[in-house]
Design a protein around this motif. Structure first.
Motif, PDB file in Angstrom:
ATOM      1  N   GLU A 161       0.917  -1.199  -0.063  1.00  0.00           N
ATOM      2  CA  GLU A 161      -0.148  -0.018  -0.174  1.00  0.00           C
ATOM      3  C   GLU A 161       0.787   1.387   0.034  1.00  0.00           C
ATOM      4  O   GLU A 161       0.572   2.164  -0.926  1.00  0.00           O
ATOM      5  N   GLN A 162       1.925   1.301   0.936  1.00  0.00           N
ATOM      6  CA  GLN A 162       2.742   2.375   1.086  1.00  0.00           C
ATOM      7  C   GLN A 162       3.737   2.730  -0.115  1.00  0.00           C
ATOM      8  O   GLN A 162       3.820   3.853  -0.566  1.00  0.00           O
ATOM      9  N   GLN A 163       4.143   1.464  -0.698  1.00  0.00           N
ATOM     10  CA  GLN A 163       5.269   1.861  -2.050  1.00  0.00           C
ATOM     11  C   GLN A 163       4.551   1.639  -3.409  1.00  0.00           C
ATOM     12  O   GLN A 163       5.186   2.442  -4.059  1.00  0.00           O
ATOM     13  N   LEU A 164       3.437   0.838  -3.199  1.00  0.00           N
ATOM     14  CA  LEU A 164       3.032   0.972  -4.602  1.00  0.00           C
ATOM     15  C   LEU A 164       1.494   1.485  -4.833  1.00  0.00           C
ATOM     16  O   LEU A 164       1.082   1.733  -5.871  1.00  0.00           O
ATOM     17  N   ASN A 165       1.055   2.111  -3.768  1.00  0.00           N
ATOM     18  CA  ASN A 165      -0.309   2.493  -3.502  1.00  0.00           C
ATOM     19  C   ASN A 165      -1.354   1.581  -4.080  1.00  0.00           C
ATOM     20  O   ASN A 165      -2.274   1.971  -5.033  1.00  0.00           O
ATOM     21  N   ALA A 166      -1.169   0.305  -3.747  1.00  0.00           N
ATOM     22  CA  ALA A 166      -1.927  -0.717  -4.285  1.00  0.00           C
ATOM     23  C   ALA A 166      -2.528  -1.538  -3.128  1.00  0.00           C
ATOM     24  O   ALA A 166      -2.734  -2.773  -3.224  1.00  0.00           O
ATOM     25  N   GLY A 167      -3.164  -0.981  -2.138  1.00  0.00           N
ATOM     26  CA  GLY A 167      -3.579  -1.474  -1.172  1.00  0.00           C
ATOM     27  C   GLY A 167      -5.055  -1.834  -1.455  1.00  0.00           C
ATOM     28  O   GLY A 167      -5.775  -1.440  -2.415  1.00  0.00           O
ATOM     29  N   GLY A 168      -5.855  -2.486  -0.441  1.00  0.00           N
ATOM     30  CA  GLY A 168      -7.133  -2.962  -0.522  1.00  0.00           C
ATOM     31  C   GLY A 168      -7.136  -4.429  -0.538  1.00  0.00           C
ATOM     32  O   GLY A 168      -6.455  -5.240  -0.670  1.00  0.00           O
ATOM     33  N   GLU A 169      -8.238  -4.752   0.268  1.00  0.00           N
ATOM     34  CA  GLU A 169      -8.400  -6.176   0.421  1.00  0.00           C
ATOM     35  C   GLU A 169      -8.590  -7.144  -0.834  1.00  0.00           C
ATOM     36  O   GLU A 169      -7.957  -8.353  -0.940  1.00  0.00           O
ATOM     37  N   PHE A 170      -9.163  -6.832  -1.780  1.00  0.00           N
ATOM     38  CA  PHE A 170      -9.238  -7.432  -3.081  1.00  0.00           C
ATOM     39  C   PHE A 170      -7.817  -7.687  -3.767  1.00  0.00           C
ATOM     40  O   PHE A 170      -7.301  -8.640  -4.235  1.00  0.00           O
ATOM     41  N   ALA A 171      -6.919  -6.678  -3.686  1.00  0.00           N
ATOM     42  CA  ALA A 171      -5.552  -6.536  -4.295  1.00  0.00           C
ATOM     43  C   ALA A 171      -4.697  -7.449  -3.315  1.00  0.00           C
ATOM     44  O   ALA A 171      -4.078  -8.105  -3.752  1.00  0.00           O
ATOM     45  N   ASN A 172      -5.029  -7.624  -1.928  1.00  0.00           N
ATOM     46  CA  ASN A 172      -4.278  -8.466  -0.993  1.00  0.00           C
ATOM     47  C   ASN A 172      -4.671 -10.181  -1.544  1.00  0.00           C
ATOM     48  O   ASN A 172      -3.688 -10.979  -1.321  1.00  0.00           O
ATOM     49  N   ALA A 173      -6.194  -9.985  -1.805  1.00  0.00           N
ATOM     50  CA  ALA A 173      -6.539 -11.532  -2.238  1.00  0.00           C
ATOM     51  C   ALA A 173      -5.720 -11.895  -3.581  1.00  0.00           C
ATOM     52  O   ALA A 173      -5.402 -13.178  -3.626  1.00  0.00           O
ATOM     53  N   TYR A 174      -5.621 -11.203  -4.344  1.00  0.00           N
ATOM     54  CA  TYR A 174      -4.998 -11.268  -5.761  1.00  0.00           C
ATOM     55  C   TYR A 174      -3.655 -11.969  -5.635  1.00  0.00           C
ATOM     56  O   TYR A 174      -3.366 -12.944  -6.102  1.00  0.00           O
ATOM     57  N   VAL A 175      -2.910 -11.342  -4.539  1.00  0.00           N
ATOM     58  CA  VAL A 175      -1.543 -11.788  -4.109  1.00  0.00           C
ATOM     59  C   VAL A 175      -1.607 -13.152  -3.716  1.00  0.00           C
ATOM     60  O   VAL A 175      -0.675 -14.019  -4.326  1.00  0.00           O
ATOM     61  N   ILE A 176      -2.343 -13.512  -2.830  1.00  0.00           N
ATOM     62  CA  ILE A 176      -2.316 -14.947  -2.127  1.00  0.00           C
ATOM     63  C   ILE A 176      -2.800 -15.724  -3.329  1.00  0.00           C
ATOM     64  O   ILE A 176      -2.198 -16.722  -3.509  1.00  0.00           O
ATOM     65  N   ALA A 177      -3.928 -15.345  -3.992  1.00  0.00           N
ATOM     66  CA  ALA A 177      -4.387 -16.381  -5.309  1.00  0.00           C
ATOM     67  C   ALA A 177      -3.146 -16.549  -6.181  1.00  0.00           C
ATOM     68  O   ALA A 177      -3.261 -17.758  -6.666  1.00  0.00           O
ATOM     69  N   HIS A 178      -2.478 -15.624  -6.472  1.00  0.00           N
ATOM     70  CA  HIS A 178      -1.252 -15.657  -7.332  1.00  0.00           C
ATOM     71  C   HIS A 178      -0.086 -16.687  -6.835  1.00  0.00           C
ATOM     72  O   HIS A 178       0.252 -17.515  -7.520  1.00  0.00           O
ATOM     73  N   GLU A 179      -0.079 -16.528  -5.598  1.00  0.00           N
ATOM     74  CA  GLU A 179       0.884 -17.664  -5.073  1.00  0.00           C
ATOM     75  C   GLU A 179       0.522 -19.191  -5.084  1.00  0.00           C
ATOM     76  O   GLU A 179       1.194 -19.971  -5.162  1.00  0.00           O
ATOM     77  N   VAL A 180      -0.801 -19.163  -4.556  1.00  0.00           N
ATOM     78  CA  VAL A 180      -1.485 -20.408  -4.499  1.00  0.00           C
ATOM     79  C   VAL A 180      -1.695 -21.099  -6.047  1.00  0.00           C
ATOM     80  O   VAL A 180      -1.457 -22.101  -6.415  1.00  0.00           O
ATOM     81  N   ALA A 181      -1.482 -20.076  -7.060  1.00  0.00           N
ATOM     82  CA  ALA A 181      -1.496 -20.439  -8.484  1.00  0.00           C
ATOM     83  C   ALA A 181      -0.112 -21.211  -8.721  1.00  0.00           C
ATOM     84  O   ALA A 181      -0.135 -22.152  -9.525  1.00  0.00           O
ATOM     85  N   HIS A 182       0.980 -20.739  -8.239  1.00  0.00           N
ATOM     86  CA  HIS A 182       2.323 -21.492  -8.409  1.00  0.00           C
ATOM     87  C   HIS A 182       2.064 -23.021  -8.008  1.00  0.00           C
ATOM     88  O   HIS A 182       2.941 -23.747  -8.178  1.00  0.00           O
TER      89      HIS A 182
END
Length: 299
Positions: A161-182
Motif C-alpha cells: 500500500e505504501q510503496q505501490l499505492n496498491a492497497g485494498g482487500e481484493f488486491a491482497n487477495a489477488y496476491v495470495i491467489a497468485h502464490e497459490v496458483a504457483h
C-alpha cells in the motif's frame, strides 16, 4: 468483497512469534534460493539486481527465482506445537482467502478426475526458514516447491500500500491467489517442467519462460476470482483493484519506478498490460484451460 464470517483454512502456519529470523534492513544479505547457479538458485547479476530492487522496495513475488527444485541448502524450519489458532484480523483474512482458493481449486481438480492437495501458507515476520533457503521480508511473498508452502511476511500488505499505492482487500487477495496458483502449477507438473527447461536455457530464454509461468499464475488468480465471486460478493470495483495492482507490479512499471531504463529481455513477470490482460482473461473465463500462456502466439 465480503469475506468476514466465511470458512477459514486450517492450512496456516503462524511463525510470526517464533523468532524465525531477523528483519532485513535492506538489500544486503538478501538470499534468493540456495544454489549458486545462474538459474537454479538465482539469475545473472543484472537481472538479480532488478529483482532485489523489486523485492526490497515493492515486495513482489519472486517465486520463479527461488530454488525451483528446492535442491539448495535446506534450513530447519520452526515446528508448530499444535493446531494453529487464528488470533488476529490479518490472519483471519489470509485464512479465509486461502480457504476460498482451496474450494475453487478442489472443484476444478475434481471436474477432471483429480484430487487437489492444498498448500500450507506460512505467516512470518522478518525472516524464517524454508526449503528454498531463508525467507526474508524484502523478498516479498513466494511459493517454495521444495516444501510446497507459500511464504508471506505479515508486513507485505502495508508495504504494498505504501510503496505501490496498491492497497485494498481484493488486491491482497489477488496476491495470495497468485502464490497459490504457483502451487497449482507445481501439482500439475508445469512448474517442474519449466524450471528444468530454464536450467538448460540462456538467460534471455530463461527470463522469457519465467514471464510465461508468472502470467499463467496471474490468469489462474483470475480463475480463482471467478470461482469465488458469488461467495465473496466480488464487485467490479474489486476487479479494478486487482487490475490496478497487476499494473503496478509489471516489470516495465517497476523498472521505471526504480529509476532505470526498461529492459524487456530482463523481464521475469511480464509487463503491466500483460499481467492485467491475463488476470482478466482468467476471471472472464473461469477456466484454467484458457490460461495456456505457453502456447499463446502473443502474450
Amino acid at each position: 468483497m465480503q469475506w468476514r464470517g466465511k470458512r477459514t483454512s486450517s492450512n496456516i502456519e503462524d511463525r510470526r512469534r517464533s523468532g524465525g529470523g531477523r528483519r532485513s534492513g535492506g538489500l544486503p544479505g538478501i538470499r534468493i534460493g540456495g544454489g549458486g547457479g545462474r538459474r537454479g538458485g538465482g539469475l545473472g547479476i543484472g537481472a538479480t539486481i532488478i529483482v532485489l530492487l523489486i523485492g526490497a522496495y515493492f515486495g513482489v513475488d519472486v517465486s520463479g527465482l527461488v530454488g525451483g527444485s528446492g535442491s539448495g541448502p535446506v534450513a530447519s524450519a520452526p515446528q508448530q506445537s499444535g493446531p494453529n489458532t487464528i488470533d488476529d484480523d490479518q490472519e483471519a483474512f489470509v485464512a479465509t482467502i486461502l480457504a476460498e482458493t482451496e474450494q475453487v481449486w478442489t472443484g476444478i481438480f475434481q471436474s477432471s478426475g483429480q484430487r487437489y492437495t492444498p498448500t500450507t501458507l506460512v505467516l512470518y515476520q522478518g525472516g524464517t526458514a524454508s526449503a528454498c533457503g531463508m525467507a526474508q521480508s524484502a523478498m516479498g511473498p513466494f511459493y517454495c516447491p521444495g516444501d510446497r508452502k507459500v511464504y508471506l511476511d505479515t508486513d507485505f500488505f502495508r508495504v504494498m500500500e505504501q510503496q505501490l499505492n496498491a492497497g485494498g482487500e481484493f488486491a491482497n487477495a489477488y496476491v495470495i491467489a497468485h502464490e497459490v496458483a504457483h502451487h497449482v502449477q507445481n501439482l500439475t507438473g508445469i512448474l517442474g517442467q519449466v524450471n528444468a527447461q530454464r536450467e538448460r536455457a540462456s538467460e534471455r530464454e530463461s527470463n522469457a519462460l519465467s514471464v510465461r509461468i508468472e502470467l499463467q499464475a496471474d490468469c489462474y488468480a483470475g480463475v480463482w476470482a471467478h470461482g469465488a465471486a458469488d461467495r465473496l460478493a466480488v464487485t467490479e470495483a474489486d476487479i479494478r483493484q486487482a487490475l490496478a495492482t497487476a499494473a503496478r507490479i509489471g516489470d516495465d512499471a517497476l523498472q521505471q519506478a526504480s529509476g532505470g531504463r526498461v529492459v524487456p529481455d530482463s523481464f521475469t513477470h511480464g509487463t503491466s498490460e500483460q499481467r492485467q490482460n491475463w488476470f482478466f482473461a482468467g476471471y472472464r473465463a473461469g477456466d484454467p484451460a484458457q490460461c495456456d500462456t505457453f502456447r499463446a502466439a502473443s502474450l
